[in-house]
Scaffold this active site. Structure first.
Site, PDB file in Angstrom:
ATOM      1  N   GLU A  77     -11.577  13.416   2.034  1.00  0.00           N
ATOM      2  CA  GLU A  77     -12.088  12.050   2.120  1.00  0.00           C
ATOM      3  C   GLU A  77     -11.652  11.413   3.438  1.00  0.00           C
ATOM      4  OE1 GLU A  77     -12.591   8.277  -0.888  1.00  0.00           O
ATOM      5  OE2 GLU A  77     -10.668   9.330  -0.895  1.00  0.00           O
TER       6      GLU A  77
ATOM      7  N   LYS B 261      -1.836  -6.925  -8.485  1.00  0.00           N
ATOM      8  CA  LYS B 261      -1.298  -6.858  -7.125  1.00  0.00           C
ATOM      9  C   LYS B 261      -2.418  -6.434  -6.181  1.00  0.00           C
ATOM     10  CE  LYS B 261       0.766  -3.491  -4.953  1.00  0.00           C
ATOM     11  NZ  LYS B 261       0.240  -3.656  -3.567  1.00  0.00           N
TER      12      LYS B 261
ATOM     13  N   CYS C  38     -15.478   4.650  -1.858  1.00  0.00           N
ATOM     14  CA  CYS C  38     -15.263   5.916  -2.574  1.00  0.00           C
ATOM     15  C   CYS C  38     -16.566   6.602  -2.945  1.00  0.00           C
ATOM     16  CB  CYS C  38     -14.447   5.673  -3.839  1.00  0.00           C
ATOM     17  SG  CYS C  38     -12.800   5.016  -3.538  1.00  0.00           S
TER      18      CYS C  38
END
Length: 474
Positions: free
Chosen positions: A378, A173, A282
């Protein structure tokens, strides 16, 4: 642009709610993609389960040949794939074609070769001479994969290639924000793979994703996402059927700059390592810990670099990064910057959201204290913080105190000092005097809240297999 789902070797219209895919550079609607409904999720998983029966029996030689052909097809269709990826994800098209798609092809080629070189233990009579043991590496079954929006094609390749090389089948997905390039790639995969080996379904995580990962026929879940998503996956994996999990859940990469570091090299490297893909990475070099004795010099050099960065529409010549993925992400980044300033952070460069169309944010450099939210959390945008430290031990303590443990780097001309810190860092990847450089042959994965499991390398292939002991008595 292809907007249909790929189920059991055929493109089919989604029967669920429509999700809007935007063009981040303009803010305009690019396409409406109908999600899979519950029945189509079921069809995709059942198709993958049925295909697994034959696919697992294929020889490594055949899998290798097919993966190699897929790599060739990616290169042959690079213009189309790059255009779709650029428009839907907001990336400069030249970078998508030259860097990311080249890596997609390389990943398929690497695992095409790795499929024929799975390591094992030589057969032997460990218990007795007449009882011969052998180690098998068998595929696991249906793998449910969830791909992120920051690298739609590359992260999909990181998941699909090792899973197929090991003999598994896949239902993947894409993010509802960026489904279009993977749906386009699906047509190429379908040219070479048996029906049902790879299925692509679209929709949001709450409806489609949850149905996929909790399906009883799914044997493994591979997700790249945030920590909240990882927790949801772990709960699903502990349901009625226990599932193997592979999680990459974000990061907050420290860049530890010692007083003897080559500052020119630091700044030159961070131009890309911090701001590529608008910092939506990331592993982005997003928080600098610099020795106090050099912080003024480093800030001046960083300011000059940040002020010279070219950002804008991804089709423009010379653009180094484009927009953020969505209006919500633009507002999130702006909120972090505003709160950092309110908390006493000093904005050295940038800091604003430009007026006009598109989801852009200026490249931003902020000096902030270690306890500041923007240093600890983050941000996932073109924002870099600088925090002075008094000693290398202090910087190491700050780095290891983070909830994240994905990527890090150390900068020093002294190899002993650099390696001492590198060895002590609690991060899955540590670079010395560089940052953000990947090798397909080496594992990439995190620690702590950044998750576990390795992408890339032979280690990734092994994680998509089940080790089995077979003993034969004579």
């Amino acid at each position: 642009m292809e907007t249909r789902l790929l189920i059991d070797g055929a493109y089919v219209a989604g029967q669920g709610l429509s999700e809007t895919a935007f063009e981040p550079a303009s803010g305009k609607v690019l396409a409406e993609v109908a999600s899979a409904d519950a029945g189509q999720v079921e069809q995709a998983v059942v198709a993958a389960h049925r295909a697994f029966g034959d696919w697992r029996k294929t020889t490594p030689k055949l899998r290798s040949r097919l993966l190699w052909a897929i790599a060739d097809a990616v290169e042959s269709n690079a213009d189309l794939l790059a255009d779709v990826e650029s428009r839907n994800a907001g990336k400069p098209v030249r970078f998508v074609k030259a860097a990311e798609l080249a890596n997609v092809a390389d990943v398929f080629r690497y695992f095409a070769t790795a499929a024929r070189n799975v390591p094992g233990v030589a057969a032997n009579g460990y218990r007795a001479d007449n009882m011969v043991s052998m180690l098998r590496r068998d595929p696991i079954g249906v793998v449910a994969s969830i791909a992120p929006w920051n690298y739609p094609l590359l992260m999909a390749a990181w998941k699909i290639a090792p899973a197929l090389a090991a003999g598994n089948t896949v239902v993947i997905k894409p993010s509802e924000n960026t489904p279009l390039s993977l749906l386009t790639l699906g047509g190429l995969l379908n040219d070479f793979l048996p029906n049902g080996v790879v299925n692509i379904i679209c929709g949001n995580g709450l409806d489609v994703g949850q149905k996929l990962i909790t399906h009883p026929l799914v044997r493994m879940i591979s997700v790249t996402g945030d920590v909240r998503t990882g927790r949801a996956v772990l709960k699903a994996a502990a349901g009625e059927t226990i599932k193997r999990t592979h999680l990459e859940l974000g990061g907050k990469a420290p860049v530890i700059v010692l007083k003897d570091a080559d500052l020119d090299a630091v700044v030159e490297t961070l131009r890309e390592a911090s701001f590529y893909n608008a910092g939506q990475d990331c592993t982005a070099a997003c928080r600098i810990f610099a020795d106090r004795s050099i912080v003024s010099d480093l800030n001046a050099r960083m300011q000059s670099m940040v002020n010279s960065l070219v950002y804008g529409a991804p089709e423009r010549d010379g653009v180094e990064f484009g927009p953020l993925i969505s209006k919500a992400q633009q507002e999130r980044v702006a909120g972090f910057v505003s709160r950092a300033q309110s908390d006493g952070g000093e904005i050295l460069s940038g800091g604003k959201t430009p007026e006009g169309a598109g989801f852009f944010h200026e490249p931003t450099l902020i000096q902030a204290g270690i306890s500041s939210e923007i240093v600890q959390k983050e941000v996932f945008g073109p924002v870099v913080t600088v925090t002075p430290f008094e000693s290398p031990e202090e910087a190491l303590g700050w780095a290891n105190a983070s909830e994240y443990g994905l990527a890090s780097s150390v900068w020093s001309r002294d190899a002993t000092s650099a390696m001492s810190i590198a060895n002590a860092l609690e991060y899955g990847v540590t670079w010395v005097n560089t940052h953000g450089v990947f090798a397909t042959e080496m594992p990439h994965g995190g620690m702590k809240n950044s998750g576990y499991g390795s992408d890339l390398s032979m280690q990734s292939l092994l994680e998509y297999t089940q080790a089995r002991h077979v003993m034969i008595a004579s």
